[in-house]
Enzyme design. Structure first.
Site, PDB file in Angstrom:
ATOM      1  N   LYS A  38       0.503  -1.244  -0.082  1.00  0.00           N
ATOM      2  CA  LYS A  38       0.059   0.686  -0.179  1.00  0.00           C
ATOM      3  C   LYS A  38       0.983   1.849   0.153  1.00  0.00           C
ATOM      4  CE  LYS A  38      -0.282  -0.414   5.141  1.00  0.00           C
ATOM      5  NZ  LYS A  38      -0.946  -0.943   6.444  1.00  0.00           N
ATOM      6  N   ARG A 136     -10.667  -0.928  15.224  1.00  0.00           N
ATOM      7  CA  ARG A 136     -10.795  -0.123  14.076  1.00  0.00           C
ATOM      8  C   ARG A 136     -11.550  -0.425  12.881  1.00  0.00           C
ATOM      9  NH1 ARG A 136      -4.171   0.443  11.212  1.00  0.00           N
ATOM     10  NH2 ARG A 136      -4.700  -1.253  10.381  1.00  0.00           N
ATOM     11  N   TYR A 264      13.362  31.337   6.234  1.00  0.00           N
ATOM     12  CA  TYR A 264      12.411  32.005   7.035  1.00  0.00           C
ATOM     13  C   TYR A 264      12.536  31.705   8.544  1.00  0.00           C
ATOM     14  CZ  TYR A 264       9.953  31.354   3.114  1.00  0.00           C
ATOM     15  OH  TYR A 264       9.461  30.737   1.164  1.00  0.00           O
ATOM     16  N   MET A 313       9.403  24.972   2.225  1.00  0.00           N
ATOM     17  CA  MET A 313       8.755  23.755   1.085  1.00  0.00           C
ATOM     18  C   MET A 313       9.220  23.072   0.576  1.00  0.00           C
ATOM     19  SD  MET A 313       5.174  24.492  -1.466  1.00  0.00           S
ATOM     20  CE  MET A 313       4.815  25.586  -0.201  1.00  0.00           C
TER      21      MET A 313
HETATM   22  C1  PLP Z   1      -0.132  -1.870   6.315  1.00  0.00           C
HETATM   23  C2  PLP Z   1      -0.900  -2.532   7.220  1.00  0.00           C
HETATM   24  C3  PLP Z   1       0.008  -4.389   7.185  1.00  0.00           C
HETATM   25  C4  PLP Z   1       1.589  -4.520   7.359  1.00  0.00           C
HETATM   26  O1  PLP Z   1       2.136  -3.713   8.395  1.00  0.00           O
HETATM   27  P1  PLP Z   1       3.595  -4.182   8.750  1.00  0.00           P
HETATM   28  O2  PLP Z   1       3.796  -3.319  10.221  1.00  0.00           O
HETATM   29  O3  PLP Z   1       4.295  -3.066   7.668  1.00  0.00           O
HETATM   30  O4  PLP Z   1       4.612  -5.637   8.652  1.00  0.00           O
HETATM   31  C5  PLP Z   1      -0.804  -5.756   8.066  1.00  0.00           C
HETATM   32  N1  PLP Z   1      -1.556  -5.650   7.982  1.00  0.00           N
HETATM   33  C6  PLP Z   1      -2.977  -4.522   7.689  1.00  0.00           C
HETATM   34  C7  PLP Z   1      -4.066  -4.952   8.274  1.00  0.00           C
HETATM   35  C8  PLP Z   1      -1.750  -3.186   7.528  1.00  0.00           C
HETATM   36  O5  PLP Z   1      -2.978  -2.340   7.920  1.00  0.00           O
END
Ligand code: PLP
Length: 369
Positions: A38, A136, A264, A313
Site C-alpha cells: 500500500k 479500528r 525563514y 517547502m
Molecule cells: C499495513 C498493514 C500491514 C503491514 O504491517 P507491517 O507492520 O508494515 O508489516 C498488515 N496488515 C494490515 C491490516 C495493515 O494495515
C-alpha cells in the site's frame, strides 16, 4: 551508482530480494506470503516493487484502497490483491479488475454481496476482517454471526480468508494483550470455518508478529515494513537492508559572517563564520519541519551536517562549515551512512511515516538486483 545531481530516492531491488528471502526463511514452507504494498509500496514504487515481488514468488499482495490495486492490475500484475479498506464507490472497479475486498462491517458486506449478485458472480473471493482488540476495522466476536448468515445465503461470494490485526505486535510490554488477540482470532476463525463448511486462509501476523509470535503464522503472514528493511527491533534490523536511499545535491553554498541568519524567520543565527549549503528538497518532499533547527542532519562526503533553521517547502539548508565540500556534491539524507530509523527518530517519528511521506515529486530511481 553515479553521484546524485538532483534529489532522488534510489530503490534497491537487491535489498528488497534480500528482505523477502530473510522473512520467508522465518516462516514455514507451507505459510503463504502476503506482501503489503500500500501507499506506493511504503513510498517506494508500487509497480517496480510488485513486479520484483511477483518474480520472487509472493503469494498475495495487499493495498489499502481500490485505486492502488487498479494501478497494479493496469501494470500487468496478476497476483491476487487484497484491498484492505475498500469503500462502496469503488466496488464496481474491484470486480472489474479482479481485486479482492476486505469486508469489515455488515454495511460493506451487504453492499458487496448485492453487487456480486447483480453482476452474476459466483464464489467471488472476499476476505473477512475481524476486530480482536485494535478497534479500528472488523467484525467482533459478538457481531460476526449475522455476517456468516448473509454469507451462507449466497453463492455469489466465497471467503478466501479471515484475518485480524494486532495492535502492538512490536511491544513486549503488550505481550499478554497480543496473545489474547491471537486467541480470540483463533476462536472466531474455527467457528467460522465450521459454519461456512469450508476453510478460508487465516492470517494475523504483520512484520513484527512474524518475529515475535511465529506460532501465530496460521496460513499466511502480511509483511509490509520488513520488506522495505525495518522491523521495529534493532536486532532484527541488522538482518534487513533498507530499500530506499534518499539523496540530494548541494545547489549552492553561502558564506555567512557572524550575526548573519539563514532562512525563514531568521531561525538560524551564525555565532561565528559559517558555511551553509542549500539543498533542493523540503517539507513538500516529506522532510517535515521537525527535522529542522538542527534536530536532524544529513551526510556530505561521509560527514554529518545538521539541517539548520526552518525547513522550507522546497529547500533545506545545512551547516557544512567543517566539511570539505563544494556546490554540486552529493548529499545523503537517509540510507547508507544514516540508517533511516535514526533519521526518523531525530525528527520525532517512525520509519513508516518517514518513508511513506517521501512525496511523489521526488524522482524514483530503480536499481535492479
Ligand atoms: C499495513 C498493514 C500491514 C503491514 O504491517 P507491517 O507492520 O508494515 O508489516 C498488515 N496488515 C494490515 C491490516 C495493515 O494495515
Amino acid at each position: 551508482m553515479p553521484k546524485a545531481q538532483e534529489t532522488l530516492l534510489e530503490i534497491d531491488l537487491g535489498a528488497l530480494a534480500h528482505n523477502y528471502k530473510t522473512i520467508r526463511s522465518r516462516i514455514g514452507a507451507d505459510v503463504k506470503f502476503m506482501a503489503v504494498i500500500k501507499a506506493y509500496a511504503y513510498g517506494n514504487d508500487s509497480v517496480a516493487i510488485a513486479k520484483k515481488l511477483e518474480e520472487l514468488g509472493a503469494d498475495y499482495f495487499a493495498v489499502a484502497y481500490t485505486e492502488e490495486g487498479v494501478r497494479l492490475r493496469e501494470a500487468g500484475i496478476t497476483t491476487p490483491i487484497l484491498i484492505l479498506h475498500p469503500q462502496i464507490p469503488g466496488f464496481e472497479r474491484i470486480i472489474e479488475h479482479c481485486l479482492e475486498p476486505s469486508l469489515y462491517s455488515d454495511r460493506i458486506l451487504k453492499e458487496f454481496i448485492n453487487l456480486a449478485e447483480e453482476k452474476k458472480q459466483k464464489d467471488y473471493p472476499v476476505h473477512l476482517k475481524f476486530n480482536t482488540g485494535m478497534n479500528r476495522l472488523g467484525f467482533t466476536e459478538e457481531n460476526y454471526k449475522a455476517a456468516v448468515e448473509r454469507l451462507s445465503n449466497t453463492n455469489s461470494v466465497k471467503v478466501a480468508s479471515a484475518f485480524s490485526h494486532l495492535a502492538a505486535s512490536e511491544d513486549w510490554k503488550e505481550r499478554e494483550f497480543s496473545l489474547r488477540q491471537i486467541n480470540t482470532f483463533r476462536n472466531i476463525a474455527y467457528s467460522l470455518a465450521e459454519k461456512l463448511e469450508y476453510e478460508p486462509l487465516l492470517h494475523i501476523c504483520n512484520t513484527s508478529a512474524i518475529f515475535n509470535y511465529p506460532e501465530a503464522a496460521f496460513n499466511m503472514v502480511r509483511t509490509g515494513i520488513g520488506l522495505y528493511g525495518f522491523s521495529n527491533d534493532e536486532n532484527i534490523d541488522k538482518d534487513l537492508k533498507p530499500v530506499g536511499t534518499l539523496k540530494s545535491v548541494i545547489s549552492q553554498i553561502q558564506e555567512l559572517k557572524e550575526g548573519d541568519t539563514v532562512g525563514y524567520n531568521r531561525e538560524f543565527k551564525a555565532v561565528q563564520p559559517t558555511r551553509s549549503a542549500t539543498l533542493p528538497l523540503g517539507h513538500a518532499d516529506g522532510i517535515d519541519r521537525k527535522y529542522g533547527k538542527s534536530n536532524a542532519g544529513v551526510f556530505v562526503n561521509g560527514q554529518y551536517a545538521p539541517i539548520i533553521g526552518n525547513v522550507c517547502m522546497d529547500i533545506i539548508m545545512i551547516d557544512v562549515t567543517d566539511i570539505d565540500c563544494e556546490e554540486g556534491d552529493e548529499v545523503i539524507i537517509f540510507g547508507g551512512p544514516q540508517h533511516p530509523v535514526k533519521f526518523a527518530e531525530a525528527g520525532g517519528t517512525i520509519s513508516y511515516e518517514l518513508i511513506t511521506g517521501i512525496s511523489q515529486r521526488v524522482k524514483r530511481v530503480i536499481i535492479p538486483e
